[in-house]
Motif scaffolding. Structure first.
Motif, PDB file in Angstrom:
ATOM      1  N   VAL A  47       0.822  -1.318   0.476  1.00 47.03           N
ATOM      2  CA  VAL A  47       0.295   0.123   0.342  1.00 47.03           C
ATOM      3  C   VAL A  47       0.855   1.148   0.112  1.00 47.03           C
ATOM      4  O   VAL A  47       1.790   1.509   0.483  1.00 47.03           O
ATOM      5  CB  VAL A  47      -0.774  -0.048   0.827  1.00 47.03           C
ATOM      6  N   ILE A  48       0.850   2.387  -1.250  1.00 45.50           N
ATOM      7  CA  ILE A  48       1.428   3.620  -1.209  1.00 45.50           C
ATOM      8  C   ILE A  48       0.734   4.898  -1.159  1.00 45.50           C
ATOM      9  O   ILE A  48      -0.980   4.658  -2.581  1.00 45.50           O
ATOM     10  CB  ILE A  48       2.476   3.283  -2.071  1.00 45.50           C
ATOM     11  N   GLY A  49       0.556   5.336  -0.614  1.00 46.10           N
ATOM     12  CA  GLY A  49      -0.111   6.749  -0.933  1.00 46.10           C
ATOM     13  C   GLY A  49       0.465   8.053  -0.047  1.00 46.10           C
ATOM     14  O   GLY A  49       1.276   7.665   0.945  1.00 46.10           O
ATOM     15  N   LYS A  50      -0.547   9.215  -0.038  1.00 50.81           N
ATOM     16  CA  LYS A  50       0.321  10.277   0.628  1.00 50.81           C
ATOM     17  C   LYS A  50      -0.297  10.059   1.593  1.00 50.81           C
ATOM     18  O   LYS A  50      -0.897   9.412   2.331  1.00 50.81           O
ATOM     19  CB  LYS A  50      -1.118  11.967  -0.259  1.00 50.81           C
ATOM     20  N   ASP A  51       0.715  10.413   2.911  1.00 52.19           N
ATOM     21  CA  ASP A  51       0.419   9.574   4.765  1.00 52.19           C
ATOM     22  C   ASP A  51      -1.105  10.811   3.936  1.00 52.19           C
ATOM     23  O   ASP A  51      -1.551  12.054   4.565  1.00 52.19           O
ATOM     24  CB  ASP A  51       1.622  10.635   5.125  1.00 52.19           C
ATOM     25  N   ARG A  52      -2.061  10.370   5.430  1.00 51.51           N
ATOM     26  CA  ARG A  52      -3.367  11.241   6.193  1.00 51.51           C
ATOM     27  C   ARG A  52      -3.120  10.081   7.409  1.00 51.51           C
ATOM     28  O   ARG A  52      -2.938   8.286   7.405  1.00 51.51           O
ATOM     29  CB  ARG A  52      -4.475  11.472   5.532  1.00 51.51           C
ATOM     30  N   ILE A  53      -4.468  10.796   8.165  1.00 48.87           N
ATOM     31  CA  ILE A  53      -4.711  10.173   8.923  1.00 48.87           C
ATOM     32  C   ILE A  53      -5.688   8.209   8.295  1.00 48.87           C
ATOM     33  O   ILE A  53      -6.716   8.953   7.594  1.00 48.87           O
ATOM     34  CB  ILE A  53      -5.365  10.680  10.238  1.00 48.87           C
ATOM     35  N   GLY A  54      -6.191   7.853   9.214  1.00 48.85           N
ATOM     36  CA  GLY A  54      -6.639   6.542   9.334  1.00 48.85           C
ATOM     37  C   GLY A  54      -6.442   5.705   7.990  1.00 48.85           C
ATOM     38  O   GLY A  54      -6.940   4.369   7.382  1.00 48.85           O
ATOM     39  N   ILE A  55      -4.762   5.839   7.271  1.00 47.13           N
ATOM     40  CA  ILE A  55      -4.971   4.726   6.223  1.00 47.13           C
ATOM     41  C   ILE A  55      -5.082   3.370   6.659  1.00 47.13           C
ATOM     42  O   ILE A  55      -5.585   2.742   6.302  1.00 47.13           O
ATOM     43  CB  ILE A  55      -3.579   4.515   5.981  1.00 47.13           C
ATOM     44  N   THR A  99      -9.686  -6.961  -7.962  1.00 46.07           N
ATOM     45  CA  THR A  99     -10.282  -5.621  -8.743  1.00 46.07           C
ATOM     46  C   THR A  99     -10.814  -4.890  -7.624  1.00 46.07           C
ATOM     47  O   THR A  99     -11.028  -3.454  -7.363  1.00 46.07           O
ATOM     48  CB  THR A  99     -11.647  -6.164  -9.286  1.00 46.07           C
ATOM     49  N   ILE A 100     -11.381  -5.398  -6.504  1.00 48.90           N
ATOM     50  CA  ILE A 100     -11.622  -5.151  -4.855  1.00 48.90           C
ATOM     51  C   ILE A 100     -11.125  -3.621  -4.198  1.00 48.90           C
ATOM     52  O   ILE A 100     -11.390  -2.585  -4.805  1.00 48.90           O
ATOM     53  CB  ILE A 100     -12.550  -5.348  -4.445  1.00 48.90           C
ATOM     54  N   LEU A 101      -9.725  -4.482  -4.433  1.00 52.01           N
ATOM     55  CA  LEU A 101      -8.130  -3.339  -3.946  1.00 52.01           C
ATOM     56  C   LEU A 101      -7.876  -2.374  -4.848  1.00 52.01           C
ATOM     57  O   LEU A 101      -7.738  -1.413  -4.438  1.00 52.01           O
ATOM     58  CB  LEU A 101      -7.312  -4.632  -3.468  1.00 52.01           C
ATOM     59  N   ALA A 102      -8.237  -2.527  -6.654  1.00 53.23           N
ATOM     60  CA  ALA A 102      -8.197  -1.274  -7.619  1.00 53.23           C
ATOM     61  C   ALA A 102      -9.023  -0.062  -7.091  1.00 53.23           C
ATOM     62  O   ALA A 102      -9.052   0.791  -7.200  1.00 53.23           O
ATOM     63  CB  ALA A 102      -8.081  -1.932  -8.897  1.00 53.23           C
ATOM     64  N   GLU A 103     -10.300  -0.659  -7.486  1.00 46.54           N
ATOM     65  CA  GLU A 103     -11.036   0.291  -7.302  1.00 46.54           C
ATOM     66  C   GLU A 103     -11.314   0.893  -5.637  1.00 46.54           C
ATOM     67  O   GLU A 103     -11.553   2.083  -5.937  1.00 46.54           O
ATOM     68  CB  GLU A 103     -12.552  -0.702  -7.254  1.00 46.54           C
ATOM     69  N   GLU A 104     -10.929   0.328  -4.511  1.00 48.18           N
ATOM     70  CA  GLU A 104     -10.797   0.098  -3.452  1.00 48.18           C
ATOM     71  C   GLU A 104      -9.993   2.133  -2.922  1.00 48.18           C
ATOM     72  O   GLU A 104      -9.753   2.993  -2.637  1.00 48.18           O
ATOM     73  CB  GLU A 104     -10.922  -0.562  -1.781  1.00 48.18           C
ATOM     74  N   GLY A 105      -8.415   1.445  -3.660  1.00 48.07           N
ATOM     75  CA  GLY A 105      -7.134   2.004  -3.690  1.00 48.07           C
ATOM     76  C   GLY A 105      -7.823   3.762  -4.457  1.00 48.07           C
ATOM     77  O   GLY A 105      -6.783   4.639  -3.836  1.00 48.07           O
ATOM     78  N   LYS A 106      -7.893   3.002  -5.660  1.00 43.86           N
ATOM     79  CA  LYS A 106      -8.672   4.593  -6.217  1.00 43.86           C
ATOM     80  C   LYS A 106      -9.124   5.865  -5.417  1.00 43.86           C
ATOM     81  O   LYS A 106      -9.241   6.769  -5.252  1.00 43.86           O
ATOM     82  CB  LYS A 106      -9.673   4.646  -7.787  1.00 43.86           C
ATOM     83  N   LYS A 107     -10.191   5.480  -4.965  1.00 43.33           N
ATOM     84  CA  LYS A 107     -11.426   5.962  -4.015  1.00 43.33           C
ATOM     85  C   LYS A 107     -10.566   6.679  -2.727  1.00 43.33           C
ATOM     86  O   LYS A 107     -10.978   7.118  -2.765  1.00 43.33           O
ATOM     87  CB  LYS A 107     -12.458   5.065  -3.557  1.00 43.33           C
ATOM     88  N   ARG A 108      -9.179   5.676  -2.237  1.00 51.42           N
ATOM     89  CA  ARG A 108      -8.945   6.532  -1.376  1.00 51.42           C
ATOM     90  C   ARG A 108      -7.471   7.255  -1.455  1.00 51.42           C
ATOM     91  O   ARG A 108      -6.524   7.045  -0.323  1.00 51.42           O
ATOM     92  CB  ARG A 108      -8.961   5.362  -0.754  1.00 51.42           C
ATOM     93  N   ALA A 109      -6.992   6.457  -2.934  1.00 54.77           N
ATOM     94  CA  ALA A 109      -6.052   7.439  -3.502  1.00 54.77           C
ATOM     95  C   ALA A 109      -4.769   6.857  -2.841  1.00 54.77           C
ATOM     96  O   ALA A 109      -3.855   7.396  -2.434  1.00 54.77           O
ATOM     97  CB  ALA A 109      -5.957   8.707  -3.038  1.00 54.77           C
ATOM     98  N   LEU A 110      -5.122   5.261  -3.253  1.00 58.83           N
ATOM     99  CA  LEU A 110      -4.096   4.867  -3.111  1.00 58.83           C
ATOM    100  C   LEU A 110      -3.744   3.208  -4.110  1.00 58.83           C
ATOM    101  O   LEU A 110      -4.383   2.926  -4.383  1.00 58.83           O
ATOM    102  CB  LEU A 110      -4.156   3.230  -1.201  1.00 58.83           C
ATOM    103  N   ASP A 111      -2.465   2.889  -3.783  1.00 61.94           N
ATOM    104  CA  ASP A 111      -1.832   2.232  -4.630  1.00 61.94           C
ATOM    105  C   ASP A 111      -1.629   0.783  -4.367  1.00 61.94           C
ATOM    106  O   ASP A 111      -1.116   0.709  -2.879  1.00 61.94           O
ATOM    107  CB  ASP A 111      -0.711   2.452  -5.432  1.00 61.94           C
TER     108      ASP A 111
END
Length: 91
Positions: free
Chosen positions: A9-17, A64-76
Motif C-alpha cells: 500500500v502506497i499513498g500520500k500520508d494521512r490519518i486512518g490509512i 478488482t476490489i483492491l484496485a477500486e478501493e485504492g482509487k477511491k482512497r488515493a492509494l496504490d
C-alpha cells in the motif's frame, strides 16, 4: 486464493490509512499476519503479509476490489502471491 499473499500500500500520508486497509481486509475475512509501515517524506508505505485462506471471494475479485478501493482512497494497493516472493529469493 493461495493461503498467503503480500499486500503493498502506497499513498500520500494521512490519518486512518492503516485502519481503512485493515477494515477492508477484515470485510473479506483476510487475516493480517505481519505488517511493516514506513513514512518516506510525505508518502506512506506499508507491506502486509496476509492469510487469505478464509477469504470469501476469488483472488480475481479481490484484485478488482483492491484496485477500486485504492482509487477511491488515493492509494496504490497491490496483492501478490507469497510464492512470487519466495521464488525471487531462490534465484
Amino acid at each position: 486464493m493461495s493461503d498467503h499473499s503480500v499486500l503493498t500500500v502506497i499513498g500520500k500520508d494521512r490519518i486512518g490509512i492503516v485502519a481503512e486497509v485493515a477494515t477492508l481486509l477484515a470485510e473479506y475475512h483476510i487475516n493480517i499476519l505481519n505488517i511493516s509501515q514506513q513514512l518516506m517524506e510525505d508518502f506512506f508505505t506499508m507491506i502486509i503479509l496476509v492469510d487469505t485462506e478464509a477469504c470469501s471471494i476469488s483472488r480475481a475479485e479481490m484484485l478488482t476490489i483492491l484496485a477500486e478501493e485504492g482509487k477511491k482512497r488515493a492509494l496504490d494497493m497491490r496483492l501478490q502471491d507469497e510464492a512470487l516472493f519466495q521464488a525471487m529469493y531462490r534465484i
